[in-house]
Design a protein around this motif. Sequence first.
Motif, PDB file in Angstrom:
ATOM      1  N   GLY A 119       0.819  -1.209   0.000  1.00  0.00           N
ATOM      2  CA  GLY A 119       0.000   0.000   0.000  1.00  0.00           C
ATOM      3  C   GLY A 119       0.850   1.254   0.000  1.00  0.00           C
ATOM      4  N   VAL A 120       1.920   1.245   0.789  1.00  0.00           N
ATOM      5  CA  VAL A 120       2.818   2.402   0.862  1.00  0.00           C
ATOM      6  C   VAL A 120       3.461   2.677  -0.494  1.00  0.00           C
ATOM      7  CG1 VAL A 120       4.934   3.295   1.905  1.00  0.00           C
ATOM      8  CG2 VAL A 120       3.280   2.071   3.322  1.00  0.00           C
ATOM      9  N   ILE A 121       3.953   1.624  -1.145  1.00  0.00           N
ATOM     10  CA  ILE A 121       4.642   1.789  -2.427  1.00  0.00           C
ATOM     11  C   ILE A 121       3.700   2.345  -3.487  1.00  0.00           C
ATOM     12  CG2 ILE A 121       5.668   0.492  -4.335  1.00  0.00           C
ATOM     13  CD1 ILE A 121       6.904  -1.380  -2.244  1.00  0.00           C
ATOM     14  N   PHE A 122       2.511   1.778  -3.589  1.00  0.00           N
ATOM     15  CA  PHE A 122       1.580   2.250  -4.620  1.00  0.00           C
ATOM     16  C   PHE A 122       1.126   3.680  -4.338  1.00  0.00           C
ATOM     17  CE2 PHE A 122      -0.288  -1.058  -7.582  1.00  0.00           C
ATOM     18  CZ  PHE A 122       0.850  -1.835  -7.581  1.00  0.00           C
ATOM     19  N   TYR A 123       0.836   3.967  -3.079  1.00  0.00           N
ATOM     20  CA  TYR A 123       0.388   5.320  -2.750  1.00  0.00           C
ATOM     21  C   TYR A 123       1.485   6.342  -3.032  1.00  0.00           C
ATOM     22  CZ  TYR A 123      -1.439   9.284  -0.113  1.00  0.00           C
ATOM     23  OH  TYR A 123      -1.887  10.523   0.252  1.00  0.00           O
ATOM     24  N   ALA A 124       2.708   5.994  -2.658  1.00  0.00           N
ATOM     25  CA  ALA A 124       3.825   6.908  -2.890  1.00  0.00           C
ATOM     26  C   ALA A 124       4.093   7.107  -4.375  1.00  0.00           C
ATOM     27  CB  ALA A 124       5.088   6.381  -2.196  1.00  0.00           C
ATOM     28  N   ALA A 125       3.735   6.107  -5.200  1.00  0.00           N
ATOM     29  CA  ALA A 125       3.949   6.201  -6.644  1.00  0.00           C
ATOM     30  C   ALA A 125       2.773   6.839  -7.363  1.00  0.00           C
ATOM     31  CB  ALA A 125       4.206   4.815  -7.218  1.00  0.00           C
ATOM     32  N   GLY A 126       1.788   7.303  -6.614  1.00  0.00           N
ATOM     33  CA  GLY A 126       0.634   7.937  -7.228  1.00  0.00           C
ATOM     34  C   GLY A 126      -0.408   6.961  -7.728  1.00  0.00           C
ATOM     35  N   ARG A 127      -0.327   5.706  -7.306  1.00  0.00           N
ATOM     36  CA  ARG A 127      -1.303   4.693  -7.688  1.00  0.00           C
ATOM     37  C   ARG A 127      -2.204   4.390  -6.498  1.00  0.00           C
ATOM     38  NH1 ARG A 127       1.845  -0.038 -10.855  1.00  0.00           N
ATOM     39  NH2 ARG A 127      -0.327  -0.724 -11.042  1.00  0.00           N
ATOM     40  N   HIS A 128      -3.284   3.651  -6.730  1.00  0.00           N
ATOM     41  CA  HIS A 128      -4.227   3.408  -5.649  1.00  0.00           C
ATOM     42  C   HIS A 128      -3.611   2.444  -4.636  1.00  0.00           C
ATOM     43  CE1 HIS A 128      -7.905   2.804  -3.430  1.00  0.00           C
ATOM     44  NE2 HIS A 128      -8.498   3.717  -4.187  1.00  0.00           N
ATOM     45  N   PRO A 129      -3.544   2.839  -3.362  1.00  0.00           N
ATOM     46  CA  PRO A 129      -2.865   1.993  -2.361  1.00  0.00           C
ATOM     47  C   PRO A 129      -3.531   0.645  -2.146  1.00  0.00           C
ATOM     48  CG  PRO A 129      -4.032   3.825  -1.320  1.00  0.00           C
ATOM     49  CD  PRO A 129      -4.051   4.097  -2.786  1.00  0.00           C
ATOM     50  N   LEU A 130      -4.868   0.574  -2.294  1.00  0.00           N
ATOM     51  CA  LEU A 130      -5.533  -0.710  -2.103  1.00  0.00           C
ATOM     52  C   LEU A 130      -5.140  -1.705  -3.189  1.00  0.00           C
ATOM     53  CD1 LEU A 130      -7.081   0.758   0.078  1.00  0.00           C
ATOM     54  CD2 LEU A 130      -9.201  -0.261  -0.789  1.00  0.00           C
ATOM     55  N   ALA A 131      -4.796  -1.203  -4.381  1.00  0.00           N
ATOM     56  CA  ALA A 131      -4.307  -2.083  -5.436  1.00  0.00           C
ATOM     57  C   ALA A 131      -2.952  -2.670  -5.041  1.00  0.00           C
ATOM     58  CB  ALA A 131      -4.198  -1.332  -6.756  1.00  0.00           C
ATOM     59  N   GLY A 132      -2.108  -1.872  -4.394  1.00  0.00           N
ATOM     60  CA  GLY A 132      -0.817  -2.370  -3.919  1.00  0.00           C
ATOM     61  C   GLY A 132      -0.978  -3.417  -2.843  1.00  0.00           C
ATOM     62  N   ILE A 133      -1.911  -3.175  -1.910  1.00  0.00           N
ATOM     63  CA  ILE A 133      -2.180  -4.150  -0.854  1.00  0.00           C
ATOM     64  C   ILE A 133      -2.697  -5.446  -1.475  1.00  0.00           C
ATOM     65  CG2 ILE A 133      -3.737  -4.673   1.075  1.00  0.00           C
ATOM     66  CD1 ILE A 133      -3.495  -1.732   1.897  1.00  0.00           C
ATOM     67  N   ALA A 134      -3.590  -5.324  -2.468  1.00  0.00           N
ATOM     68  CA  ALA A 134      -4.157  -6.502  -3.115  1.00  0.00           C
ATOM     69  C   ALA A 134      -3.090  -7.294  -3.865  1.00  0.00           C
ATOM     70  CB  ALA A 134      -5.272  -6.080  -4.070  1.00  0.00           C
ATOM     71  N   ALA A 135      -2.220  -6.603  -4.591  1.00  0.00           N
ATOM     72  CA  ALA A 135      -1.162  -7.298  -5.339  1.00  0.00           C
ATOM     73  C   ALA A 135      -0.241  -8.052  -4.393  1.00  0.00           C
ATOM     74  CB  ALA A 135      -0.374  -6.288  -6.173  1.00  0.00           C
ATOM     75  N   ALA A 136       0.119  -7.407  -3.281  1.00  0.00           N
ATOM     76  CA  ALA A 136       0.977  -8.067  -2.302  1.00  0.00           C
ATOM     77  C   ALA A 136       0.251  -9.239  -1.642  1.00  0.00           C
ATOM     78  CB  ALA A 136       1.430  -7.058  -1.251  1.00  0.00           C
ATOM     79  N   PHE A 137      -1.026  -9.071  -1.344  1.00  0.00           N
ATOM     80  CA  PHE A 137      -1.832 -10.134  -0.746  1.00  0.00           C
ATOM     81  C   PHE A 137      -1.908 -11.327  -1.691  1.00  0.00           C
ATOM     82  CE2 PHE A 137      -6.223 -11.050   1.373  1.00  0.00           C
ATOM     83  CZ  PHE A 137      -5.647 -12.070   2.113  1.00  0.00           C
ATOM     84  N   CYS A 138      -2.041 -11.046  -2.987  1.00  0.00           N
ATOM     85  CA  CYS A 138      -2.051 -12.121  -3.985  1.00  0.00           C
ATOM     86  C   CYS A 138      -0.757 -12.915  -3.932  1.00  0.00           C
ATOM     87  CB  CYS A 138      -2.251 -11.523  -5.374  1.00  0.00           C
ATOM     88  SG  CYS A 138      -2.026 -12.703  -6.733  1.00  0.00           S
ATOM     89  N   GLY A 139       0.378 -12.236  -3.860  1.00  0.00           N
ATOM     90  CA  GLY A 139       1.661 -12.935  -3.837  1.00  0.00           C
ATOM     91  C   GLY A 139       1.922 -13.663  -2.541  1.00  0.00           C
ATOM     92  N   VAL A 140       1.570 -13.026  -1.420  1.00  0.00           N
ATOM     93  CA  VAL A 140       1.865 -13.610  -0.111  1.00  0.00           C
ATOM     94  C   VAL A 140       0.941 -14.788   0.193  1.00  0.00           C
ATOM     95  CG1 VAL A 140       1.827 -13.202   2.374  1.00  0.00           C
ATOM     96  CG2 VAL A 140       2.848 -11.506   0.857  1.00  0.00           C
ATOM     97  N   SER A 141      -0.360 -14.582   0.016  1.00  0.00           N
ATOM     98  CA  SER A 141      -1.333 -15.588   0.441  1.00  0.00           C
ATOM     99  C   SER A 141      -1.872 -16.394  -0.731  1.00  0.00           C
ATOM    100  CB  SER A 141      -2.492 -14.914   1.181  1.00  0.00           C
ATOM    101  OG  SER A 141      -3.294 -15.864   1.839  1.00  0.00           O
ATOM    102  N   GLY A 142      -2.257 -15.719  -1.830  1.00  0.00           N
ATOM    103  CA  GLY A 142      -2.765 -16.435  -2.982  1.00  0.00           C
ATOM    104  C   GLY A 142      -1.714 -17.337  -3.597  1.00  0.00           C
TER     105      GLY A 142
END
Length: 526
Positions: A156-179
């Motif tokens: 979330g921090v990375i996406f928000y800092a890059a001007g992208r939606h932070p929830l998308a960053g959390i979701a992408a990381a969640f996909c890699g970690v748990s999915g």
Amino acid sequence: MSQPSPDTAAPRGAIARFLDTVERVGNKLPDPAMLFLLLMLAVWLLSWALSGVDFQAIDPRTGTPIQVVNQLSGESLTAFMANMVRVFLGFAPLGVVLVAMLGLGVAEHTGFINAALRRVLSVTPKQLLTPALVAVAVLSHVAVDAGYVLVIPLGGVIFYAAGRHPLAGIAAAFCGVSGGFSATLLVPSSLDPLLASFTQEAAQILDPALIVNPLNNWIFTSASSLLIIAIGWFVTDRIVEPRLQRTPVDGDPANLPKMDDLSAAEKRGLLWAVIAMLVAAGLFALTLMPETSPWRAPADVVPDGSHPLLVAAAPVMQSIVALIFVLFLLPGVVYGYIAGTVKTHRDIIAAMTRSMSGMGYYIVIAFFIAQFLAGFNGSGLGTLMAVEGADFLKGLGLPMWLTIIGLILMTGIVNLFIGSASAKWALLAPIMVPLMMQLGVSPDLTQAAYRVGDSMTTILTPLMPYFPLIVVFCQRYVTSAGIGTLVSIMIPYSIGLSILWTLFLLAFWGLGIPLGVGASYIYPAG
């Protein structure tokens, strides 16, 4: 892969309406703490209703008929009261979260994490943020559950800092970690020998001489990591993030990271913090090298073909969370003193305190999760579900490839209720491994099918112990985010993983690509 334009790529039609409905319905569910309380009461009532039923299903671990234990009996209720504190304190994810967040909290509040991310993002193309994030999330499996408390919030921090939606960053990381929990990016994780040990024990029910190599799925899981990265990249950039453009980020701006240029003090602090982290990591690596290193597991508990640093019994694997604490606390402190964000040791303690104050809600939820899981496990309902499901699968008499798909789907369903990968396999392996061996399927292939099913639905169930924590991460950016928000975001990932990962395993099987070291597809191997 370029990011779709939000004004042209936002999904419309039936899929968008379905996901919006899931979000609305899910957000009307009770607060997670109350949800687990209600589920615990439901388990109690169901165990009472089924406690007098004589089931024909046999528990393969004991050889006796499964008996549901009445959780409303006087004995069970008094045990519940007597063990309430012990159950809460023994809830493993709670300790993982709190200890890791102590070190991460210092690194975050002193500004080290923010400065490091801003520096990395200044030289990283936005188009590559998603695959890089998912790859790091998959790699975090080496540290078992550390990805939940480290990589997902950083997404979330990375996406928000890059001007992208932070929830998308959390979701992408969640996909890699748990999915993609069963995928391993070249480096084997402690999960490999752990699952293999259960597989071997189950296989020896029929074949006492059979030995399962701890790396029997390593080639498949390593190749799977590339598939997970591709799925995470496509779904995030093409489906999830365009839809999230309609979701405003309304978190407290004062508590959200910024992407300003680094000041001279920040650059000095970051330089010395990175040096401190690298020196600490280097010194730690030196302590791992000697054959007599105390970080290694004793030789008598290391299975053949496994490394003494990678088995679950190795002290280094058992110290992952503590190592995260130290390796983030150290650079956080160094950065704080050099950059001037820390003046005295009291500032460090204050940073830890602020980190823990933010975890209050999760602590409350963890209490109810722990009590629910204790009641569910003690009732025997989980065992009954697994055995009856396996018997149903056997009775269908399907072609072998459909049976493999059925095993994956059954695991995915059980996964909605039992979050621990090792706990599920300890339960399912004695049922499924001998069953599949009788059908000519090797324990290696059965375990690989289990690992696919174990990962694809974890990202959808609020019963997964870390799920409420991820909701909290989302609420940092979108205050109205709830269970439904996260579930609706993760559904496209789950669909992609379920279909493509299953086909990927069948392709491995059809092409005869080795699953891992010493693995086979048929039983008996020949």
